[in-house]
Structures are given as C-alpha cells and as structure tokens.
Design an enzyme around this catalytic site. Structure first.
Site, PDB file in Angstrom:
ATOM      1  N   ASP A  13       0.810  -1.228   0.000  1.00 25.51           N
ATOM      2  CA  ASP A  13       0.000   0.000   0.000  1.00 25.51           C
ATOM      3  C   ASP A  13       0.839   1.271   0.000  1.00 25.51           C
ATOM      4  O   ASP A  13       0.431   2.304   0.531  1.00 25.51           O
ATOM      5  CB  ASP A  13      -0.961   0.021   1.203  1.00 25.51           C
ATOM      6  CG  ASP A  13      -1.831  -1.215   1.256  1.00 25.51           C
ATOM      7  OD1 ASP A  13      -2.196  -1.727   0.183  1.00 25.51           O
ATOM      8  OD2 ASP A  13      -2.136  -1.683   2.377  1.00 25.51           O
ATOM      9  N   HIS A  41      -4.933  -1.744  -5.528  1.00 29.85           N
ATOM     10  CA  HIS A  41      -4.130  -0.620  -6.008  1.00 29.85           C
ATOM     11  C   HIS A  41      -5.048   0.529  -6.413  1.00 29.85           C
ATOM     12  O   HIS A  41      -5.911   0.371  -7.270  1.00 29.85           O
ATOM     13  CB  HIS A  41      -3.259  -1.060  -7.191  1.00 29.85           C
ATOM     14  CG  HIS A  41      -2.228  -2.079  -6.798  1.00 29.85           C
ATOM     15  ND1 HIS A  41      -1.293  -2.575  -7.667  1.00 29.85           N
ATOM     16  CD2 HIS A  41      -1.967  -2.670  -5.600  1.00 29.85           C
ATOM     17  CE1 HIS A  41      -0.507  -3.439  -7.020  1.00 29.85           C
ATOM     18  NE2 HIS A  41      -0.902  -3.525  -5.765  1.00 29.85           N
TER      19      HIS A  41
HETATM   20  P1  GDP Z   1      -0.854   0.285  -3.463  1.00 32.83           P
HETATM   21  O1  GDP Z   1      -1.451  -0.967  -2.972  1.00 32.83           O
HETATM   22  O2  GDP Z   1       0.629   0.345  -3.260  1.00 32.83           O
HETATM   23  O3  GDP Z   1      -1.229   0.633  -4.870  1.00 32.83           O
HETATM   24  O4  GDP Z   1      -1.430   1.461  -2.525  1.00 32.83           O
HETATM   25  P2  GDP Z   1      -2.975   1.650  -2.082  1.00 32.83           P
HETATM   26  O5  GDP Z   1      -3.724   2.184  -3.231  1.00 32.83           O
HETATM   27  O6  GDP Z   1      -3.476   0.438  -1.418  1.00 32.83           O
HETATM   28  O7  GDP Z   1      -2.795   2.739  -0.932  1.00 32.83           O
HETATM   29  C1  GDP Z   1      -2.187   3.973  -1.183  1.00 32.83           C
HETATM   30  C2  GDP Z   1      -3.168   5.067  -0.768  1.00 32.83           C
HETATM   31  O8  GDP Z   1      -2.486   6.315  -0.795  1.00 32.83           O
HETATM   32  C3  GDP Z   1      -4.319   5.220  -1.736  1.00 32.83           C
HETATM   33  O9  GDP Z   1      -5.441   5.664  -1.027  1.00 32.83           O
HETATM   34  C4  GDP Z   1      -3.833   6.305  -2.703  1.00 32.83           C
HETATM   35  O10 GDP Z   1      -4.891   7.011  -3.327  1.00 32.83           O
HETATM   36  C5  GDP Z   1      -3.072   7.198  -1.758  1.00 32.83           C
HETATM   37  N1  GDP Z   1      -1.949   7.945  -2.331  1.00 32.83           N
HETATM   38  C6  GDP Z   1      -0.972   7.520  -3.170  1.00 32.83           C
HETATM   39  N2  GDP Z   1      -0.032   8.485  -3.340  1.00 32.83           N
HETATM   40  C7  GDP Z   1      -0.444   9.538  -2.598  1.00 32.83           C
HETATM   41  C8  GDP Z   1       0.130  10.823  -2.304  1.00 32.83           C
HETATM   42  O11 GDP Z   1       1.204  11.183  -2.783  1.00 32.83           O
HETATM   43  N3  GDP Z   1      -0.580  11.642  -1.453  1.00 32.83           N
HETATM   44  C9  GDP Z   1      -1.767  11.256  -0.897  1.00 32.83           C
HETATM   45  N4  GDP Z   1      -2.379  12.086  -0.068  1.00 32.83           N
HETATM   46  N5  GDP Z   1      -2.311  10.048  -1.143  1.00 32.83           N
HETATM   47  C10 GDP Z   1      -1.654   9.204  -1.954  1.00 32.83           C
HETATM   48  P1  IMO Z   2      -1.046  -4.224  -2.140  1.00 33.57           P
HETATM   49  O1  IMO Z   2      -0.645  -4.822  -3.467  1.00 33.57           O
HETATM   50  C1  IMO Z   2      -1.010  -4.584   2.193  1.00 33.57           C
HETATM   51  C2  IMO Z   2      -1.155  -8.640   3.840  1.00 33.57           C
HETATM   52  C3  IMO Z   2      -2.400  -9.020   4.598  1.00 33.57           C
HETATM   53  C4  IMO Z   2      -1.813  -9.972   5.615  1.00 33.57           C
HETATM   54  C5  IMO Z   2      -0.727 -10.687   4.820  1.00 33.57           C
HETATM   55  C6  IMO Z   2      -1.157 -12.038   4.258  1.00 33.57           C
HETATM   56  O2  IMO Z   2      -2.325  -3.493  -2.196  1.00 33.57           O
HETATM   57  O3  IMO Z   2       0.075  -3.461  -1.540  1.00 33.57           O
HETATM   58  P2  IMO Z   2      -2.763 -12.699   2.263  1.00 33.57           P
HETATM   59  O4  IMO Z   2      -4.202 -12.409   2.012  1.00 33.57           O
HETATM   60  O5  IMO Z   2      -1.847 -12.192   1.214  1.00 33.57           O
HETATM   61  O6  IMO Z   2      -2.520 -14.147   2.567  1.00 33.57           O
HETATM   62  O7  IMO Z   2      -2.411 -11.911   3.623  1.00 33.57           O
HETATM   63  O8  IMO Z   2      -0.401  -9.831   3.744  1.00 33.57           O
HETATM   64  N1  IMO Z   2      -1.386  -8.136   2.477  1.00 33.57           N
HETATM   65  C7  IMO Z   2      -1.293  -6.847   2.119  1.00 33.57           C
HETATM   66  N2  IMO Z   2      -1.071  -5.749   2.865  1.00 33.57           N
HETATM   67  N3  IMO Z   2      -1.161  -4.472   0.858  1.00 33.57           N
HETATM   68  C8  IMO Z   2      -1.351  -5.563   0.094  1.00 33.57           C
HETATM   69  O9  IMO Z   2      -1.366  -5.516  -1.246  1.00 33.57           O
HETATM   70  C9  IMO Z   2      -1.476  -6.824   0.727  1.00 33.57           C
HETATM   71  N4  IMO Z   2      -1.686  -8.073   0.298  1.00 33.57           N
HETATM   72  C10 IMO Z   2      -1.614  -8.861   1.368  1.00 33.57           C
HETATM   73  O10 IMO Z   2      -2.998  -7.892   5.191  1.00 33.57           O
HETATM   74  O11 IMO Z   2      -1.177  -9.248   6.647  1.00 33.57           O
HETATM   75 MG    MG Z   3      -2.966  -1.605  -1.682  1.00 34.21          MG
END
Ligand code: GDP
Ligand code: IMO
Ligand code: MG
Length: 421
Positions: A13, A41
């Site tokens: 994330d 994502h």
């Molecule tokens: P990913 O799994 O790595 O793609 O990340 P996620 O989407 O799960 O979580 C990242 C969160 O941060 C999301 O809610 C994005 O919209 C937000 N985000 C990403 N870059 C930025 C940033 O530069 N500033 C802010 N405020 N939010 C961001």
């Molecule tokens: P993105 O791609 C954050 C975490 C789960 C749990 C552990 C194992 O959005 O960054 P699983 O379901 O994979 O067997 O869970 O991994 N986890 C993540 N945490 N971002 C993710 O994906 C995750 N995918 C799995 O929360 O701790």
């Molecule tokens: Mg994510």
C-alpha cells in the site's frame, strides 16, 4: 528497450497503483507478476477513482497492453467484475489484456481454508485478506493447483474431483460444509467461457517484445516485507514479491530488469498481524489520525507508524532499487515535529532488519531522529523548489539514508499530484 519494475519498499500500500498509472504512458506493456486479488491498487485519474485488484494499473494509458503473468493467482469472478467495471468507465480491454494460461485459479475451498486456518491460529493469526492466497499457492507448489490450461480438456474436471475429495475432508473435519462437485464445476466452466478471449500464452509476446525493444513496466503486488522469504515470516504473503519474482512470474530473464522503482510512503502502514517497529499506538494523537487509512481490498483500518529508514534501506538492497518514488509527503504537512527511525538496537548493540526474525523485530529498540515539520499545504506544489525547506530536507534525508535518488514525490492521491525531479 527498458524493463522497469515498480515495487513497494515497505509492507504494501505504498502507492504502487498511482505510480504505475503515471509511469504507464510510455510503456508498451504493463504486467502483474505475483500475488493475486489480495492486492488493492488505487488509481485516481481523468477516468475516475479505481481500486484495482488484478488488472495492471497502467491499463488507462491507451497504447498500453496489460499482462497478467503465470505468477499471479486469479479469482475469476473478481477478474470478470474488474473487466466489466473498467469497460463501464470507458476502458475497453478487448485485445488489450492477456492472461497467462499458467496462472492458477483461486477455488472456493481456498477461501474457506484461508478462513479456517486463520481462526485456528487465534491471536497468532496472520491477518490475511481471506482471499484464499496462502492455500492456492500451497496447492500450486504441491502440484495440486488448477490452471486455466486445464480447461482446454477435461483435465479441469479430473483435477477438481481429486481436490474436492481431499479438501472436503479437511473442511468437514474443521466444522465446515462440504462443497458440491457439480456446482463448482459448472461455476468455473462458466468463468472460463467468459474469460477465454483474454487467455493466451505470453511467452512469444514477451520474448518478441524483449527482442524488439519494447518497454515493459512490471507492477509488483504487496511490498518487500510481505515477501515469503524476506518478509516478517509468518506475517507475510504467499508469493515472492521482490523483483526476481517477475522473472519467473512473467518469463523475463533477470538480466533485463534494469530499473527498479521503490515506491516508499513518507511514513509506514501495515494491514494485518506482524511486527511494525515504528507503530504509533496513541490512537487519539493527531499523527495517528493524520496517517490513518482504510485498506483498499478489505476495508480494514491500516496500522500506522513513522518512516523506518532501516526498512527502506533494506528494501533498496534486497530489490536493487535504483530510484525512489516517495508518496504521501503531503500527509506530513502540519506536523510540528516528525520522527524518523534511523536504525535498531538490541541489548545496546546495533542490529539490522535481517539479523532478527519477526518476533525479534517486535522487540528491537528503535532509534529515532526528530526533524522539524512544515505547516504549508504542499498539495499544489509542482516543483521540488516549491516545497518548504523542511520538506526538501526530509526528502534529502531519505536519499542519503537509502543511497538512491528520490525521482518522484507524491503530494496528493491524483495522478497529477506528483513532482518529477
Ligand atoms: P498500493 O497498494 O501500493 O497501490 O497502494 P494503495 O492504493 O493500497 O494505498 C495507497 C493510498 O495512498 C491510496 O489511497 C492512494 O490514493 C493514496 N496515495 C498515493 N499516493 C499519494 C500521495 O502522494 N498523497 C496522498 N495524499 N495520497 C496518496
Ligand atoms: P497491495 O498490493 C497490504 C497482507 C495481509 C496480511 C498478509 C497475508 O495493495 O500493496 P494474504 O491475504 O496475502 O494471505 O495476507 O499480507 N497483504 C497486504 N497488505 N497491501 C497488500 O497488497 C497486501 N496483500 C496482502 O494484510 O497481513
Ligand atoms: Mg494496496
């Protein structure tokens, strides 16, 4: 020709989806190579706001083709829904998305077992997304998996029968309800009919692309410290997340993976169990509220902590990160002081991440540096020079600690809220 991997340098994330979306413009192919729909994502661009689980986040770039490699595990209903959702947003995927027939399918029993294993572990649970990820990868490496290629003959039926015999015994023993062969068979045959137009062996396409100088962007799911081998085992995910996984998961020889972009959040978050050395547990504090996030896949509240430089440094070394994309710098605005963990100690001696296991990491003493914050709203900043001096120092401090340049700085969730240096 370039092959660029985008990886998260923390516990997932970090903002990989946003980074892949803005990097995709110059790419011929954007590919997922590991994990499954445990990933969530977020992409915010001119088409809307999307939380994507399986389709590569770079699919919004109109000349880019999306690939889902054999290293990815697929819950077919999730993929069908995602294709439909993107179609409705005007992103047609016909002829633009190819799924490897080598990819394994998440079956209903994988999701049931994921839940049953978690419940059996009680307080020691991993805190999985309950999407069946651990069980499907376990079946893959123990030769019990079901792949798209099995649907081209009655191999699917043969394998499903064996699996249901085995899995139903476990499910019943653990107090669950047996799955019925005919209904699972019919459901999955139905998925195959819908997804067949997207399923194609990727080998020639990838090899041809490498030979003819095409640009590939490889989108990692999860983060470095959820890697099965190098993460905080057993609080990890069931796939290799470091860039080498792209080699097996997509069929790209390792020597081609030259650029590795480490997406790094300006602080730290984690979902589920496991150590988080810089965790902030003062739930009433201003900083806890500022850093708070909701998980894109499960809707759970993400745990938060200060930036941990030992984690970022280790990710840079492990994954061969060549440049950093720093995200969420805007979230730090308004803090008078910012804490940063510069390293760990144990019994008065310095200790590195790799020297301790997950339980040891829970006990390390974190060494903090306190840095001055900034009060200005930076969400409209377009250049590095436009940032307050303390924000610039924060970025430089990360570069010094990581030993690689910070090339992009996120100042908001939208695609354009990005400073390029
Ligand atoms: P990913 O799994 O790595 O793609 O990340 P996620 O989407 O799960 O979580 C990242 C969160 O941060 C999301 O809610 C994005 O919209 C937000 N985000 C990403 N870059 C930025 C940033 O530069 N500033 C802010 N405020 N939010 C961001
Ligand atoms: P993105 O791609 C954050 C975490 C789960 C749990 C552990 C194992 O959005 O960054 P699983 O379901 O994979 O067997 O869970 O991994 N986890 C993540 N945490 N971002 C993710 O994906 C995750 N995918 C799995 O929360 O701790
Ligand atoms: Mg994510």
């Amino acid at each position: 020709m370039t092959v660029t991997a985008v990886i998260g340098s923390q516990w997932g994330d970090e903002g990989k989806g946003k980074a892949v979306d803005f990097l995709a413009e110059k790419m011929d192919y954007v590919a997922r190579f590991n994990g499954g729909n445990n990933a969530g994502h977020t992409v915010i661009n001119e088409f809307g706001t999307f939380k994507i689980h399986l389709v590569p986040s770079g699919i919004f770039a109109k000349n880019t083709i999306g690939l889902i490699g054999g290293g990815v595990v697929i819950d077919p209903q999730v993929l069908i829904d995602e294709i439909e959702m993107l179609n409705q947003a005007g992103i047609g995927l016909n002829g633009r998305l190819w799924v490897s027939p080598r990819s394994h399918l998440i079956m209903p029993y994988h999701k049931i077992l994921d839940g049953l294993y978690e419940e059996a572990k009680g307080a020691g649970a991993t805190g999985t997304t309950r999407r069946g990820i651990g069980p499907v990868f376990a079946d893959k490496v123990s030769y019990n998996g079901i792949r798209w290629t099995d649907f081209t003959s009655d191999m699917f039926e043969q394998r499903l029968k064996v699996q249901l015999e085995l899995k139903n015994k476990i499910i019943i023993a653990l107090g669950g309800e047996a799955l019925k062969y005919e209904s699972v068979r019919a459901e999955y045959r139905g998925y195959y009919v819908k997804l067949k137009p997207y399923i194609k062996e990727l080998f020639s396409l990838v090899q041809e692309g490498l030979k003819t100088g095409k640009n590939f962007l490889l989108e990692q799911a999860m983060g470095t410290f959820l890697d099965t081998d190098w993460g905080t085992y057993p609080f990890v995910t069931a796939s290799t997340t470091i860039p080498s996984a792209a080699s097996a998961g997509l069929g790209i020889p390792p020597r081609h993976i030259i650029n590795v972009i480490g997406v790094t959040k300006a602080y730290t978050t984690r979902v589920g169990g496991g150590p988080l050395p810089t965790e902030i547990k003062d739930y009433d504090s201003e900083v806890y509220k500022k850093f708070g996030e909701v998980a894109a896949t499960t809707g759970r509240v993400r745990r938060v902590g200060w930036l941990d430089l030992e984690i970022v440094r280790t990710a840079v070394e492990l994954s061969g990160v060549t440049e950093i994309c720093l995200t969420k710098l805007d979230v730090l605005s308004g803090l008078k002081q910012i804490q940063v963990c510069s390293g760990y100690q144990m019994n008065g001696l310095p200790v590195r991440y790799a020297d301790v296991d997950a339980y040891g990491l829970d006990k390390v003493e974190t060494i903090y540096q306190t840095l001055p914050g900034w009060s200005e709203d930076i969400s409209k900043a377009k250049t590095f020079e436009a940032l307050p001096v303390n924000a610039r120092s924060y970025v430089k401090m990360i570069e010094d600690a990581a030993g690689v340049p910070v090339k992009w700085i996120g100042v908001g969730p939208e695609r354009d809220a990005t400073i390029r240096r």
